[in-house]
Scaffold this motif. Structure first.
Motif, PDB file in Angstrom:
ATOM      1  N   ARG A 111       0.842  -1.209   0.000  1.00 12.30           N
ATOM      2  CA  ARG A 111       0.000   0.000   0.000  1.00 12.30           C
ATOM      3  C   ARG A 111       0.872   1.253   0.000  1.00 12.30           C
ATOM      4  N   GLU A 112       1.978   1.221   0.787  1.00 12.15           N
ATOM      5  CA  GLU A 112       2.867   2.401   0.854  1.00 12.15           C
ATOM      6  C   GLU A 112       3.421   2.718  -0.530  1.00 12.15           C
ATOM      7  N   GLY A 113       3.831   1.661  -1.242  1.00 17.53           N
ATOM      8  CA  GLY A 113       4.379   1.862  -2.592  1.00 17.53           C
ATOM      9  C   GLY A 113       3.357   2.517  -3.504  1.00 17.53           C
ATOM     10  N   ALA A 114       2.122   2.034  -3.433  1.00 16.81           N
ATOM     11  CA  ALA A 114       1.066   2.589  -4.295  1.00 16.81           C
ATOM     12  C   ALA A 114       0.786   4.033  -3.897  1.00 16.81           C
ATOM     13  N   GLU A 115       0.794   4.297  -2.588  1.00 15.08           N
ATOM     14  CA  GLU A 115       0.538   5.678  -2.154  1.00 15.08           C
ATOM     15  C   GLU A 115       1.638   6.616  -2.622  1.00 15.08           C
ATOM     16  N   ARG A 116       2.848   6.089  -2.650  1.00 16.84           N
ATOM     17  CA  ARG A 116       3.976   6.879  -3.170  1.00 16.84           C
ATOM     18  C   ARG A 116       3.746   7.211  -4.661  1.00 16.84           C
ATOM     19  N   THR A 117       3.300   6.218  -5.426  1.00  9.77           N
ATOM     20  CA  THR A 117       3.013   6.459  -6.851  1.00  9.77           C
ATOM     21  C   THR A 117       1.935   7.538  -6.982  1.00  9.77           C
ATOM     22  N   VAL A 118       0.899   7.422  -6.153  1.00 10.89           N
ATOM     23  CA  VAL A 118      -0.187   8.425  -6.183  1.00 10.89           C
ATOM     24  C   VAL A 118       0.373   9.814  -5.858  1.00 10.89           C
ATOM     25  N   GLU A 119       1.237   9.884  -4.839  1.00 12.06           N
ATOM     26  CA  GLU A 119       1.844  11.188  -4.482  1.00 12.06           C
ATOM     27  C   GLU A 119       2.643  11.760  -5.647  1.00 12.06           C
ATOM     28  N   MET A 120       3.397  10.880  -6.331  1.00  7.63           N
ATOM     29  CA  MET A 120       4.194  11.357  -7.472  1.00  7.63           C
ATOM     30  C   MET A 120       3.279  11.968  -8.537  1.00  7.63           C
ATOM     31  N   ILE A 121       2.132  11.349  -8.740  1.00  2.71           N
ATOM     32  CA  ILE A 121       1.184  11.854  -9.746  1.00  2.71           C
ATOM     33  C   ILE A 121       0.549  13.157  -9.259  1.00  2.71           C
ATOM     34  N   HIS A 122       0.208  13.210  -7.974  1.00  2.00           N
ATOM     35  CA  HIS A 122      -0.339  14.462  -7.419  1.00  2.00           C
ATOM     36  C   HIS A 122       0.666  15.607  -7.574  1.00  2.00           C
ATOM     37  N   ALA A 123       1.951  15.286  -7.364  1.00  5.64           N
ATOM     38  CA  ALA A 123       2.993  16.319  -7.482  1.00  5.64           C
ATOM     39  C   ALA A 123       3.056  16.892  -8.900  1.00  5.64           C
ATOM     40  N   LEU A 124       2.611  16.096  -9.880  1.00  8.08           N
ATOM     41  CA  LEU A 124       2.570  16.578 -11.278  1.00  8.08           C
ATOM     42  C   LEU A 124       1.279  17.331 -11.566  1.00  8.08           C
ATOM     43  N   GLY A 125       0.406  17.414 -10.545  1.00 12.44           N
ATOM     44  CA  GLY A 125      -0.885  18.065 -10.744  1.00 12.44           C
ATOM     45  C   GLY A 125      -1.931  17.105 -11.304  1.00 12.44           C
ATOM     46  N   GLY A 126      -1.627  15.804 -11.272  1.00 12.01           N
ATOM     47  CA  GLY A 126      -2.544  14.813 -11.849  1.00 12.01           C
ATOM     48  C   GLY A 126      -3.505  14.225 -10.831  1.00 12.01           C
ATOM     49  N   THR A 127      -4.368  13.340 -11.331  1.00 15.20           N
ATOM     50  CA  THR A 127      -5.367  12.668 -10.494  1.00 15.20           C
ATOM     51  C   THR A 127      -5.029  11.182 -10.442  1.00 15.20           C
ATOM     52  N   ALA A 128      -5.005  10.620  -9.222  1.00 15.63           N
ATOM     53  CA  ALA A 128      -4.700   9.193  -9.099  1.00 15.63           C
ATOM     54  C   ALA A 128      -5.333   8.645  -7.832  1.00 15.63           C
ATOM     55  N   VAL A 129      -5.586   7.333  -7.858  1.00 13.24           N
ATOM     56  CA  VAL A 129      -6.161   6.680  -6.695  1.00 13.24           C
ATOM     57  C   VAL A 129      -5.523   5.290  -6.586  1.00 13.24           C
ATOM     58  N   ALA A 130      -5.211   4.868  -5.339  1.00 12.42           N
ATOM     59  CA  ALA A 130      -4.596   3.545  -5.116  1.00 12.42           C
ATOM     60  C   ALA A 130      -5.682   2.530  -4.785  1.00 12.42           C
ATOM     61  N   ILE A 131      -5.615   1.353  -5.412  1.00  9.40           N
ATOM     62  CA  ILE A 131      -6.643   0.322  -5.192  1.00  9.40           C
ATOM     63  C   ILE A 131      -5.974  -1.050  -5.058  1.00  9.40           C
ATOM     64  N   ARG A 132      -6.295  -1.754  -3.941  1.00 12.83           N
ATOM     65  CA  ARG A 132      -5.703  -3.074  -3.744  1.00 12.83           C
ATOM     66  C   ARG A 132      -6.471  -4.153  -4.499  1.00 12.83           C
ATOM     67  N   ALA A 133      -5.761  -5.082  -5.116  1.00  7.10           N
ATOM     68  CA  ALA A 133      -6.396  -6.258  -5.725  1.00  7.10           C
ATOM     69  C   ALA A 133      -5.314  -7.245  -6.126  1.00  7.10           C
ATOM     70  N   ASP A 134      -5.652  -8.530  -5.991  1.00  5.42           N
ATOM     71  CA  ASP A 134      -4.790  -9.585  -6.511  1.00  5.42           C
ATOM     72  C   ASP A 134      -5.295  -9.902  -7.918  1.00  5.42           C
ATOM     73  N   VAL A 135      -4.445  -9.668  -8.920  1.00  5.33           N
ATOM     74  CA  VAL A 135      -4.922  -9.847 -10.306  1.00  5.33           C
ATOM     75  C   VAL A 135      -5.248 -11.300 -10.635  1.00  5.33           C
ATOM     76  N   ALA A 136      -4.774 -12.229  -9.796  1.00 10.72           N
ATOM     77  CA  ALA A 136      -5.062 -13.639 -10.039  1.00 10.72           C
ATOM     78  C   ALA A 136      -6.429 -14.049  -9.482  1.00 10.72           C
ATOM     79  N   SER A 137      -7.117 -13.126  -8.825  1.00 10.44           N
ATOM     80  CA  SER A 137      -8.434 -13.427  -8.257  1.00 10.44           C
ATOM     81  C   SER A 137      -9.535 -12.766  -9.086  1.00 10.44           C
ATOM     82  N   GLU A 138     -10.451 -13.584  -9.573  1.00 10.66           N
ATOM     83  CA  GLU A 138     -11.527 -13.071 -10.439  1.00 10.66           C
ATOM     84  C   GLU A 138     -12.365 -12.014  -9.727  1.00 10.66           C
ATOM     85  N   SER A 139     -12.707 -12.277  -8.447  1.00  8.73           N
ATOM     86  CA  SER A 139     -13.565 -11.316  -7.734  1.00  8.73           C
ATOM     87  C   SER A 139     -12.793 -10.037  -7.424  1.00  8.73           C
ATOM     88  N   ASP A 140     -11.498 -10.169  -7.096  1.00  8.05           N
ATOM     89  CA  ASP A 140     -10.681  -8.968  -6.868  1.00  8.05           C
ATOM     90  C   ASP A 140     -10.620  -8.102  -8.122  1.00  8.05           C
TER      91      ASP A 140
END
Ligand code: BGC
Length: 271
Positions: A46-75
């Motif tokens: 989660r920290e890594g994703a939040e860091r990515t979101v912060e980097m995008i915010h610093a560029l003036g962009g819009t971003a949101v972090a979302i957890r999911a395991d791509v190997a899970s159909e419901s996720d």
């Protein structure tokens, strides 16, 4: 439209899986730099994703972090629901999440095989299938793109180069090659563009141990005619181009971004 304007992703929404570090993070940032709003998927960090979101915010962009395991159909379904609630219908999906679990064949457990195939190949299938369904539901938006949707897989030079001690990884990427091509053949007439990027040796966590071994970097450079290890941003920029109308006639292709690694460098001297 002038070429620089075609590179703009303004008004478009994107999802990047595995974007808490490395290539996924660089792709998310590059798409945001080009103007897209970005859903930053992560599984473990989660920290890594939040860091990515912060980097995008610093560029003036819009971003949101979302957890999911791509190997899970419901996720995966929930991931798309949350991304679309936050950003609106998706125009761009980058299926990037991937992993390695290396072992000699005699020592490779079924778990190590399944783990890599589940994330790298089943994950690509689940994320890709949902992308197609959502693009169809969204409909054309000619004001932002000539395509109904852009789906990009992060493959590897190892969709072409066999790789000893990593039969799970190489098999997953070899499978991804034909998954991508078959899917492109199936959905192109709907104006959905499906392509892959195939990175070579890029400096990320996935190969840090290999690079940091004695002579590890030297051994890697011996396989790279261009004589530099790649940066995640090399893949980010190429992915942003592949997601843009500047590449609108590129369909079902794998773009190797590898400093020439796929050129049989051992034949450089003439063989
Ligand atoms: C692997 C890296 C490796 C590179 C080149 C990538 O797909 O994940 O570990 O350095 O291929 O061999």
């Amino acid at each position: 439209m002038a070429y620089p304007d075609m590179l703009s992703l303004k008004g478009q929404s994107a999802l990047v899986t595995g974007a808490s570090s490395g290539i996924g993070r660089a792709v998310a940032v590059a798409l945001a730099e080009a103007g897209a709003d970005v859903a930053v998927n992560y599984h473990g960090s989660r920290e890594g994703a939040e860091r990515t979101v912060e980097m995008i915010h610093a560029l003036g962009g819009t971003a949101v972090a979302i957890r999911a395991d791509v190997a899970s159909e419901s996720d995966v379904k929930a991931l798309y629901d949350t991304a679309e609630q936050a950003l609106g219908p998706l125009d761009i999906v980058v299926s990037n999440a991937g992993r390695q679990k290396d072992a000699a064949i005699g020592d490779m457990s079924l778990d190590a095989w399944n783990a890599v195939l589940s994330t790298n190949l089943t994950g690509a299938f689940l994320v890709g299938r949902e992308a197609i369904l959502r693009f169809r539901r969204k409909g054309m938006r000619p004001e932002v793109s000539r395509a109904l949707g852009k789906l990009i897989f992060n493959s590897s030079v190892h969709e072409r180069i066999p790789w000893a001690f990593r039969v799970n990884y190489a098999a997953s990427k070899g499978g991804l090659k034909l998954l991508m091509e078959s899917l492109a053949q199936e959905v192109s007439e709907e104006r959905i563009r499906v392509n892959s990027v195939a990175p070579g040796a890029i400096a990320t966590e996935i190969n840090r141990a290999e690079r940091e071994k004695d002579d590890g970097e030297k051994a890697m450079l011996a396989l790279i005619p261009y004589k530099r290890i790649g940066d995640p941003e090399d893949i980010g920029r190429a992915s942003a181009w592949l997601a843009s109308d500047a590449s609108d006639y590129v369909v079902g292709q794998t773009l190797f971004i590898d400093g020439g690694m796929t050129l049989y460098p051992e034949f450089r001297g003439g063989g």
